[in-house]
Design a protein around this motif. Structure first.
Motif, short mmCIF file in Angstrom:
data_model
loop_
_atom_site.label_atom_id
_atom_site.label_comp_id
_atom_site.label_asym_id
_atom_site.label_seq_id
_atom_site.Cartn_x
_atom_site.Cartn_y
_atom_site.Cartn_z
N ASP A 28 4.50 -3.97 14.20
CA ASP A 28 5.40 -5.08 14.50
C ASP A 28 4.97 -5.85 15.74
O ASP A 28 5.38 -7.00 15.92
N ALA A 29 4.17 -5.22 16.62
CA ALA A 29 3.74 -5.87 17.85
C ALA A 29 2.43 -6.64 17.68
O ALA A 29 1.95 -7.25 18.63
N LEU A 30 1.86 -6.59 16.48
CA LEU A 30 0.59 -7.26 16.23
C LEU A 30 0.78 -8.53 15.42
O LEU A 30 1.71 -8.65 14.62
N GLU A 31 -0.13 -9.48 15.59
CA GLU A 31 -0.14 -10.68 14.79
C GLU A 31 -0.73 -10.38 13.41
O GLU A 31 -1.51 -9.42 13.26
N PRO A 32 -0.37 -11.16 12.39
CA PRO A 32 -0.88 -10.90 11.04
C PRO A 32 -2.40 -10.82 10.97
O PRO A 32 -2.95 -9.97 10.26
N HIS A 33 -3.11 -11.70 11.71
CA HIS A 33 -4.57 -11.66 11.63
C HIS A 33 -5.13 -10.38 12.24
O HIS A 33 -6.19 -9.90 11.82
N GLN A 34 -4.39 -9.80 13.21
CA GLN A 34 -4.84 -8.55 13.79
C GLN A 34 -4.63 -7.38 12.83
O GLN A 34 -5.48 -6.50 12.70
N VAL A 35 -3.48 -7.39 12.14
CA VAL A 35 -3.23 -6.37 11.13
C VAL A 35 -4.26 -6.48 10.01
O VAL A 35 -4.78 -5.48 9.51
N ALA A 36 -4.57 -7.71 9.61
CA ALA A 36 -5.57 -7.92 8.56
C ALA A 36 -6.93 -7.42 9.00
O ALA A 36 -7.68 -6.84 8.21
N GLU A 37 -7.27 -7.62 10.27
CA GLU A 37 -8.56 -7.14 10.78
C GLU A 37 -8.64 -5.63 10.70
O GLU A 37 -9.68 -5.07 10.32
N ILE A 38 -7.55 -4.96 11.06
CA ILE A 38 -7.52 -3.50 10.99
C ILE A 38 -7.58 -3.04 9.54
O ILE A 38 -8.34 -2.13 9.18
N ALA A 39 -6.76 -3.65 8.67
CA ALA A 39 -6.71 -3.25 7.26
C ALA A 39 -8.05 -3.42 6.59
O ALA A 39 -8.43 -2.63 5.71
N GLY A 40 -8.80 -4.44 6.99
CA GLY A 40 -10.10 -4.69 6.39
C GLY A 40 -11.12 -3.61 6.68
O GLY A 40 -12.11 -3.47 5.97
N GLU A 41 -10.88 -2.82 7.74
CA GLU A 41 -11.80 -1.75 8.11
C GLU A 41 -11.52 -0.45 7.34
O GLU A 41 -12.34 0.46 7.36
N LEU A 42 -10.36 -0.38 6.70
CA LEU A 42 -9.90 0.88 6.13
C LEU A 42 -10.17 0.96 4.63
O LEU A 42 -10.37 -0.07 3.96
N ASP A 43 -10.12 2.19 4.09
CA ASP A 43 -10.08 2.37 2.64
C ASP A 43 -8.78 1.75 2.12
O ASP A 43 -7.80 1.63 2.85
N THR A 44 -8.79 1.41 0.84
CA THR A 44 -7.63 0.70 0.28
C THR A 44 -6.34 1.48 0.45
O THR A 44 -5.30 0.91 0.79
N ASP A 45 -6.38 2.82 0.24
CA ASP A 45 -5.16 3.60 0.32
C ASP A 45 -4.58 3.59 1.73
O ASP A 45 -3.37 3.50 1.93
N ASP A 46 -5.47 3.65 2.75
CA ASP A 46 -4.98 3.61 4.13
C ASP A 46 -4.46 2.23 4.49
O ASP A 46 -3.47 2.09 5.22
N ALA A 47 -5.13 1.19 4.00
CA ALA A 47 -4.66 -0.17 4.27
C ALA A 47 -3.30 -0.42 3.64
O ALA A 47 -2.41 -1.04 4.24
N VAL A 48 -3.11 0.09 2.43
CA VAL A 48 -1.82 -0.06 1.75
C VAL A 48 -0.72 0.65 2.53
O VAL A 48 0.40 0.14 2.66
N ALA A 49 -1.02 1.82 3.08
CA ALA A 49 -0.03 2.57 3.85
C ALA A 49 0.44 1.78 5.05
O ALA A 49 1.60 1.89 5.48
N ILE A 50 -0.44 0.96 5.63
CA ILE A 50 -0.06 0.14 6.79
C ILE A 50 0.76 -1.06 6.37
O ILE A 50 1.74 -1.42 7.03
N ILE A 51 0.41 -1.67 5.25
CA ILE A 51 1.01 -2.95 4.86
C ILE A 51 2.29 -2.79 4.05
O ILE A 51 3.20 -3.63 4.13
N GLU A 52 2.43 -1.71 3.29
CA GLU A 52 3.49 -1.63 2.28
C GLU A 52 4.90 -1.66 2.87
O GLU A 52 5.84 -2.11 2.21
N ASP A 53 5.09 -1.18 4.11
CA ASP A 53 6.43 -1.13 4.68
C ASP A 53 6.76 -2.32 5.58
O ASP A 53 7.81 -2.35 6.22
#
Length: 474
Positions: A101-126
């Motif tokens: 919640d403290a990060l900007e969308p582009h920062q979350v996207a940058e992190i998610a892009g580094e992860l496997d799909t399942d880990d990225a989904v775990a960050i974004i889904e909630d």
């Protein structure tokens, strides 16, 4: 959202953590946590990073979980260049959601892009729907398509759990073709243990272990060395069933297929280990009515999860109270009944809890099925009878000696035997019936089993006391 700069320098996973940071159980020492937080409070971000940089991502995640909730935002700002996808993937869900919640969308996207799909989904889904859309828009097209597809599947299914990055080759290739493909294509995933072999419609027809590829001459056809028998995971399978298949068949990885049988992803054992731990803890917490049971869960959520089961227990406790009220005259005539009555109910409750825990675990592990239900019920009744007889003899002799009344000793012994047998029967029947009704046996079993053992304990003891004539019926 505030703008926390993320630089993502490479972490040294192989470098051991600084000696003073971890205790003998590999947990962060309290003094280390205090030292990092003091640096943050003193605006010494460089000092905080110097302390934390040698840590493994999992230990950095622990640091955030150990920090007070009101200090985590400042800690994240100080350690922004260390707060990458590997750390967030290891972090407690509640703590991670607060940091996201403290990060900007582009920062979350940058992190998610580094992860496997399942880990990225775990960050974004909630995330909130608006924030989720903003993050998806900021992702690269390929990453966005993979995550959107994963989010289209139900929660806690293989579709949410699987990874899209895998190696699949056609069955007409040779071993040399596969080796050339692996060496020449730089875009392939670097973490894999087996290669999936597919037919022209992209349906999996076999697997080849990486070790087989390395030890087989180049001219051999891949179809001649592949294992045709494999465990396929439907994309809509519940994650708990996925974990059971991995455990039963000792899998390292498994192919995930869609409704048409096409290969769409794979699940690896490291993902399943997390699921096994999560599902086991979830069932235990459900049995106790403690909700998620996470110490990082917001106070309001913990309260609402627990209080509803306490209210349900209050209602079932009234059943036992009504039985006591019915025998009120008998209790007034002999005070010993009031003294011994809770013992019968308590032992019965414990016996029921033991059997219930065994039954719920057996159902969760697919050990208790329709084919062995009757045999399991008979087994638990026999165990309950033996336990009940042992406890009945002990309490019967004790009550007879203490109250100088052998009739009372016989009554409580008989009541104890009856209640322990009923507890054993209820402990296995209630979870089985709930499971047959497509209800989670871990959620409601304890309420019903407690009601049955308490009510039967009071009724058997007081009823036998009246029937035997040691107290009047009215």
């Amino acid at each position: 959202m505030s703008d926390i700069e993320l630089k993502h320098p490479p972490l040294s996973d192989d470098a051991p953590p600084a000696e003073p940071s971890l205790d003998e159980d590999d947990r962060l020492k309290p003094e280390f946590v205090r030292a990092v937080l003091e640096c943050v409070e003193d605006d010494d971000a460089e000092g905080a990073r110097a302390l934390v940089a040698p840590l493994h991502p999992a230990d950095i995640a622990d640091l955030f979980e150990l920090a007070p909730a009101d200090s985590r935002a400042a800690l994240a700002a100080a350690l922004a260049d260390l707060l990458d996808g590997d750390v967030l993937a290891e972090m407690n869900d509640w703590v991670r959601d607060g940091l996201i919640d403290a990060l900007e969308p582009h920062q979350v996207a940058e992190i998610a892009g580094e992860l496997d799909t399942d880990d990225a989904v775990a960050i974004i889904e909630d995330m909130e729907e608006d924030d989720q859309r903003a993050v998806l828009r900021a992702l690269a097209p390929d990453d966005r398509a993979a995550i959107e597809e994963a989010l289209s599947y139900g929660e806690e299914t293989a579709g949410r759990l699987m990874q899209r990055d895998l190696i699949a080759v056609p069955e007409h290739w040779s071993v040399g073709d596969v080796l050339d493909y692996l060496r020449s294509n730089e875009d392939l995933t670097t973490d894999f243990w087996e290669i999936f072999v597919v037919d022209p419609s992209h349906k999996p027809v076999g697997t080849v272990a990486l070790s087989w590829i390395l030890r087989t001459p180049r001219g051999i056809a891949i179809a001649d060395v592949m294992a045709r028998e494999q465990t396929l995971i439907p994309v809509d399978m519940d994650q708990e069933e996925v974990a059971l298949r991995f455990q039963k068949y000792a899998l390292i990885s498994a192919a995930v297929t869609d409704q048409s049988g096409r290969l769409v992803g794979m699940i690896t054992v490291d993902d399943v280990v997390h699921i096994i731990q999560e599902e086991a803890g979830e069932d235990i917490l459900k049995l106790s009515g403690a909700g998620d049971g996470d110490i990082n869960e917001p106070l309001r959520d913990s309260y609402s999860a627990r209080v509803r089961w306490l209210v349900a227990n209050l209602g079932t406790a009234l059943v036992g109270s009504s039985i006591i009220a019915f025998f009120g005259a008998a209790i007034e005539h002999m005070v010993a009944l009031a003294i011994l009555m809770p013992i019968v109910a308590s032992i019965g409750g414990n016996a029921g809890t033991q059997t219930m825990a065994v039954a719920v675990r057996a159902l969760a592990m697919n050990q208790l099925t329709q084919s062995n239900t009757i045999r399991t019920i008979k087994r638990e009744i026999m165990i309950a009878a033996l336990n009940g007889l042992t406890i009945a003899v002990l309490i019967g002799i004790g009550a007879a000696l203490v109250f100088q009344n052998h009739h009372l000793g016989f009554v409580i012994a008989a009541a104890m035997l009856i209640n322990v047998i009923v507890a054993g029967l209820a402990g296995v029947l209630v979870p089985v019936l709930l499971e047959r009704m497509d209800q989670d046996p871990a959620v409601a079993s304890s309420v019903f089993v407690t009601m049955i053992t308490d009510s039967m304990g009071f009724f058997a003891f007081l009823g036998l006391a009246v029937a035997s004539g040691i107290v009047p019926s009215a």
